[in-house]
Design a protein around this motif. Structure first.
Motif, PDB file in Angstrom:
ATOM      1  N   SER A  23       0.835  -1.202   0.000  1.00 33.93           N
ATOM      2  CA  SER A  23       0.000   0.000   0.000  1.00 33.93           C
ATOM      3  C   SER A  23       0.867   1.248   0.000  1.00 33.93           C
ATOM      4  N   ARG A  24       1.918   1.230   0.791  1.00 31.60           N
ATOM      5  CA  ARG A  24       2.826   2.374   0.836  1.00 31.60           C
ATOM      6  C   ARG A  24       3.471   2.592  -0.530  1.00 31.60           C
ATOM      7  N   TYR A  25       3.858   1.488  -1.165  1.00 33.56           N
ATOM      8  CA  TYR A  25       4.470   1.594  -2.483  1.00 33.56           C
ATOM      9  C   TYR A  25       3.511   2.244  -3.468  1.00 33.56           C
ATOM     10  N   SER A  26       2.242   1.880  -3.408  1.00 33.13           N
ATOM     11  CA  SER A  26       1.280   2.461  -4.338  1.00 33.13           C
ATOM     12  C   SER A  26       1.129   3.961  -4.084  1.00 33.13           C
ATOM     13  N   ARG A  27       1.186   4.376  -2.841  1.00 32.73           N
ATOM     14  CA  ARG A  27       1.111   5.814  -2.544  1.00 32.73           C
ATOM     15  C   ARG A  27       2.331   6.530  -3.094  1.00 32.73           C
ATOM     16  N   ASP A  28       3.515   5.903  -2.931  1.00 38.64           N
ATOM     17  CA  ASP A  28       4.734   6.513  -3.458  1.00 38.64           C
ATOM     18  C   ASP A  28       4.675   6.612  -4.972  1.00 38.64           C
ATOM     19  N   ALA A  29       4.167   5.589  -5.618  1.00 45.34           N
ATOM     20  CA  ALA A  29       4.043   5.591  -7.074  1.00 45.34           C
ATOM     21  C   ALA A  29       3.092   6.700  -7.502  1.00 45.34           C
ATOM     22  N   ASN A  30       2.033   6.920  -6.728  1.00 39.39           N
ATOM     23  CA  ASN A  30       1.051   7.955  -7.042  1.00 39.39           C
ATOM     24  C   ASN A  30       1.697   9.327  -6.988  1.00 39.39           C
ATOM     25  N   SER A  31       2.530   9.572  -5.990  1.00 37.08           N
ATOM     26  CA  SER A  31       3.148  10.885  -5.859  1.00 37.08           C
ATOM     27  C   SER A  31       4.190  11.115  -6.946  1.00 37.08           C
ATOM     28  N   GLY A  33       3.665  10.653 -10.088  1.00 35.93           N
ATOM     29  CA  GLY A  33       3.039  10.991 -11.354  1.00 35.93           C
ATOM     30  C   GLY A  33       2.076   9.957 -11.872  1.00 35.93           C
ATOM     31  N   SER A  34       1.701   8.968 -11.081  1.00 36.67           N
ATOM     32  CA  SER A  34       0.708   7.992 -11.520  1.00 36.67           C
ATOM     33  C   SER A  34      -0.621   8.707 -11.699  1.00 36.67           C
ATOM     34  N   SER A  35      -1.403   8.282 -12.693  1.00 32.38           N
ATOM     35  CA  SER A  35      -2.659   8.965 -12.972  1.00 32.38           C
ATOM     36  C   SER A  35      -3.797   8.478 -12.079  1.00 32.38           C
ATOM     37  N   LEU A  36      -3.626   7.349 -11.352  1.00 30.19           N
ATOM     38  CA  LEU A  36      -4.680   6.827 -10.492  1.00 30.19           C
ATOM     39  C   LEU A  36      -4.519   7.363  -9.076  1.00 30.19           C
ATOM     40  N   PRO A  37      -5.618   7.728  -8.416  1.00 32.41           N
ATOM     41  CA  PRO A  37      -5.530   8.152  -7.014  1.00 32.41           C
ATOM     42  C   PRO A  37      -5.042   6.999  -6.149  1.00 32.41           C
ATOM     43  N   GLU A  42      -4.960   1.375  -3.738  1.00 35.02           N
ATOM     44  CA  GLU A  42      -5.053   0.567  -2.529  1.00 35.02           C
ATOM     45  C   GLU A  42      -6.245  -0.386  -2.600  1.00 35.02           C
ATOM     46  N   LYS A  43      -7.382   0.105  -3.104  1.00 31.42           N
ATOM     47  CA  LYS A  43      -8.557  -0.758  -3.253  1.00 31.42           C
ATOM     48  C   LYS A  43      -8.270  -1.878  -4.236  1.00 31.42           C
ATOM     49  N   ARG A  44      -7.567  -1.557  -5.318  1.00 33.63           N
ATOM     50  CA  ARG A  44      -7.221  -2.580  -6.322  1.00 33.63           C
ATOM     51  C   ARG A  44      -6.294  -3.626  -5.716  1.00 33.63           C
ATOM     52  N   ILE A  45      -5.332  -3.171  -4.907  1.00 32.39           N
ATOM     53  CA  ILE A  45      -4.418  -4.108  -4.251  1.00 32.39           C
ATOM     54  C   ILE A  45      -5.195  -5.021  -3.318  1.00 32.39           C
ATOM     55  N   GLU A  46      -6.116  -4.447  -2.539  1.00 26.24           N
ATOM     56  CA  GLU A  46      -6.920  -5.264  -1.628  1.00 26.24           C
ATOM     57  C   GLU A  46      -7.766  -6.269  -2.407  1.00 26.24           C
ATOM     58  N   GLU A  47      -8.328  -5.823  -3.522  1.00 29.59           N
ATOM     59  CA  GLU A  47      -9.127  -6.712  -4.368  1.00 29.59           C
ATOM     60  C   GLU A  47      -8.266  -7.857  -4.906  1.00 29.59           C
ATOM     61  N   LEU A  48      -7.076  -7.523  -5.363  1.00 28.18           N
ATOM     62  CA  LEU A  48      -6.166  -8.551  -5.889  1.00 28.18           C
ATOM     63  C   LEU A  48      -5.725  -9.508  -4.781  1.00 28.18           C
ATOM     64  N   GLU A  49      -5.516  -8.977  -3.570  1.00 28.13           N
ATOM     65  CA  GLU A  49      -5.144  -9.845  -2.447  1.00 28.13           C
ATOM     66  C   GLU A  49      -6.266 -10.827  -2.128  1.00 28.13           C
ATOM     67  N   ARG A  50      -7.517 -10.359  -2.183  1.00 22.55           N
ATOM     68  CA  ARG A  50      -8.660 -11.255  -1.938  1.00 22.55           C
ATOM     69  C   ARG A  50      -8.725 -12.327  -3.024  1.00 22.55           C
ATOM     70  N   GLU A  51      -8.533 -11.911  -4.277  1.00 20.27           N
ATOM     71  CA  GLU A  51      -8.541 -12.885  -5.378  1.00 20.27           C
ATOM     72  C   GLU A  51      -7.428 -13.907  -5.208  1.00 20.27           C
ATOM     73  N   LEU A  52      -6.257 -13.425  -4.805  1.00 15.02           N
ATOM     74  CA  LEU A  52      -5.111 -14.318  -4.598  1.00 15.02           C
ATOM     75  C   LEU A  52      -5.412 -15.322  -3.486  1.00 15.02           C
ATOM     76  N   ALA A  53      -6.016 -14.846  -2.409  1.00 13.94           N
ATOM     77  CA  ALA A  53      -6.373 -15.748  -1.311  1.00 13.94           C
ATOM     78  C   ALA A  53      -7.355 -16.808  -1.788  1.00 13.94           C
TER      79      ALA A  53
END
Length: 85
Positions: A23-31, A33-37, A42-53
């Motif tokens: 999650s921290r990495y995604s925030r750093d990537a956002n700052s 110049g990433s176009s996604l908030p 973070e929601k996408r990561i959580e969704e992917l983690e649920r799918e992975l589980a």
């Protein structure tokens, strides 16, 4: 062997710290110049983690089925061998 691991252990394979790091990495990537908030990432990561589980649980279930079938095949071969004698 992963086949012997309990199925409910799959979602807990990665610690909370590792997930927080992602999650921290995604925030750093956002700052940078990433176009996604960051909350979207973070929601996408959580969704992917649920799918992975879920995938890990399914994999553990299938491994157990395969293991059970292998055991049955072994027993049937022994029985066939006994019948042939």
């Amino acid at each position: 062997s992963p086949a012997n691991a309990p199925e409910d252990d799959a979602p807990n394979r990665y610690s909370r710290t590792e997930r927080t790091t992602f999650s921290r990495y995604s925030r750093d990537a956002n700052s940078s110049g990433s176009s996604l908030p960051s909350n979207t990432l973070e929601k996408r990561i959580e969704e992917l983690e649920r799918e992975l589980a879920k995938e890990r649980q399914e994999n553990a279930r299938l491994m157990k089925i395969a293991q059970d079938k292998e055991e049955l095949i072994g027993k049937l071969k022994e029985e066939i061998d006994l019948l042939n004698r």
